[in-house]
Write a protein that holds these residues in place. Sequence first.
Motif, PDB file in Angstrom:
ATOM      1  N   ARG A  92     116.215 -35.326  10.867  1.00 24.38           N
ATOM      2  CA  ARG A  92     115.027 -35.118  10.033  1.00 24.38           C
ATOM      3  C   ARG A  92     114.773 -36.321   9.119  1.00 24.38           C
ATOM      4  O   ARG A  92     113.618 -36.623   8.788  1.00 24.38           O
ATOM      5  CB  ARG A  92     115.188 -33.860   9.198  1.00 24.38           C
ATOM      6  CG  ARG A  92     115.197 -32.556   9.993  1.00 24.38           C
ATOM      7  CD  ARG A  92     115.212 -31.370   9.048  1.00 24.38           C
ATOM      8  NE  ARG A  92     115.392 -30.106   9.737  1.00 24.38           N
ATOM      9  CZ  ARG A  92     114.411 -29.411  10.295  1.00 24.38           C
ATOM     10  NH1 ARG A  92     113.175 -29.873  10.248  1.00 24.38           N
ATOM     11  NH2 ARG A  92     114.659 -28.253  10.900  1.00 24.38           N
ATOM     12  N   CYS A 147     110.682 -30.953  13.762  1.00 26.80           N
ATOM     13  CA  CYS A 147     110.682 -32.036  12.773  1.00 26.80           C
ATOM     14  C   CYS A 147     109.254 -32.524  12.520  1.00 26.80           C
ATOM     15  O   CYS A 147     108.308 -32.144  13.198  1.00 26.80           O
ATOM     16  CB  CYS A 147     111.569 -33.191  13.248  1.00 26.80           C
ATOM     17  SG  CYS A 147     110.875 -34.140  14.619  1.00 26.80           S
ATOM     18  N   CYS A 192     114.846 -33.625  17.745  1.00 28.84           N
ATOM     19  CA  CYS A 192     113.836 -33.599  16.696  1.00 28.84           C
ATOM     20  C   CYS A 192     112.815 -32.484  16.963  1.00 28.84           C
ATOM     21  O   CYS A 192     112.477 -31.692  16.067  1.00 28.84           O
ATOM     22  CB  CYS A 192     113.155 -34.961  16.636  1.00 28.84           C
ATOM     23  SG  CYS A 192     112.191 -35.310  15.160  1.00 28.84           S
TER      24      CYS A 192
END
Length: 514
Positions: free
Chosen positions: A349, A299, A294
């Motif tokens: 995401r 993200c 991430c």
Amino acid sequence: MRRIGVAAIVLAVSTACGAGPSDRPEVAVVEQGGGSAPTTETTPDIPQLQTPVRDLDWADCKDSTLGPLGLGAGPAGLSLECARFTTSVDASERRAHVIQIGAMRARLPQTPDNVAPLVLTSGSDLASTSTLAALATGPSASLLERQPIVAIDRRGIGTSTPLDCGPRVDRRALADLGQFTAGDASTVDEVAALGRDATVECTDELQPYELDFDTSHAADDLEQLRQLWQVDGLGLLGTGNGAAVALAYAAKYPAHVGRLVLDAPPATTVDAATAAEQRVQGQEAALADFSRRCAALNCSLGPDPTATITALRDQAAAGRLEAVSSSSLLTAVSAFIGSPRGDQAARVRELADILATAEGGDVAPLQDLIETSETAVGTDGQFVARCSDGQQWPGPGRAKDLQQTWAEKYPVFGADAAVALMRCAAWPTMAPPPLPSTIPVPVLVFSGAADPVIGNGGMATVTGSLTSAGAMWSSVTWEGYGHPVVTHSDCARQALDRYLDSATLPPNGSACPA
């Protein structure tokens, strides 16, 4: 879908003798030889699997299956067909009641018609039909090019006639671990009380068959399928708790095991607290891997996603996320990163955005995710199955000690996992699942380095049990996160293909990259 208590179980007649409970050593069996020598060519005395002589009454269920699961259409021409068959609730009874077991078959246009199906079971972790749907719509659909796969839902779960313990069970409070109902009581004591109430309601509703929804009886359902198909043996792929079902089948019906694949199997000889700790270890490792990916994608959870998720959990625990409890939040996160969907890497995401939106004050997407997760993993059938399968559930005093210890050792999932042990603490003591004394075929074992459903701390007990049974076996470790291995790793699927074709094992201790 119609849900049942024992009143809806249809009466049938059967003749057999009862079997008594067995004992299991408290000390885990650990393999001694480091694995068996791998085969390098077809094992000559392992027969090919047979095509069913008599098949189930299949009907198309592709759209009705994939739509609710949010899955795409899968490869061109994918066929998903569903059926049910009848099995005895307890095959040892002279007069047996019967229930319906759900099945789903996946095929591609190029799947040969004259080859035996592989039988998949996920046990109580997730409906087997949901695991197969994820497999069939992702990269692992390539497995269907060589043979069909048939998923068998565990009794009371998925497309099998589901269990309903009645309106008096406070399922919401159990899912929330008593966060909004505890009052002056500790959460451990509150969940212990909720668990007792749920146990009373479920056992009363299911009498006299309340103890017939465990792993051993799930293995009997697989045997019923074999008899309906009129084949000599089954090729079994057991994922997670389904691996325990497959091992129980090998213990009860060793002559009818044609292939045996254990994907992310749980420990075979440990108590409930140890099994829970192994699962928490896997959750923490999987979250760490998810967070690294991430962050690398920049993200919406920021540079330290784990810290952001932990802060969000604390907000939920403090009642600042409306009706979202810390437990339901963590269940949703764990279920998402442990999904069998093959597009997991592309969904990083998606989870990040849901959680970031909740952090910003809009919890609606998170509540939708929680509802989806709890529908998949929190049914009455799963409650009964998991409580039945656990051994030596701890009491409140032990759970309170673990709550403090695990909160330090496993800072995201640990404290809630200790409290969750109280859900099943009042369940009647059950005989442990049977373990095989002999296995006539080589066994392929997969494990994931970061498995949020099972963990991998029990692998030594599994391979030790295989060694004790005199089995030839080989293990393959996948370095990624998620569950099960075969829906995520192309390397593992290649090993599985070779094994299913010729019972050839890869070198023991092989590793597949993330």
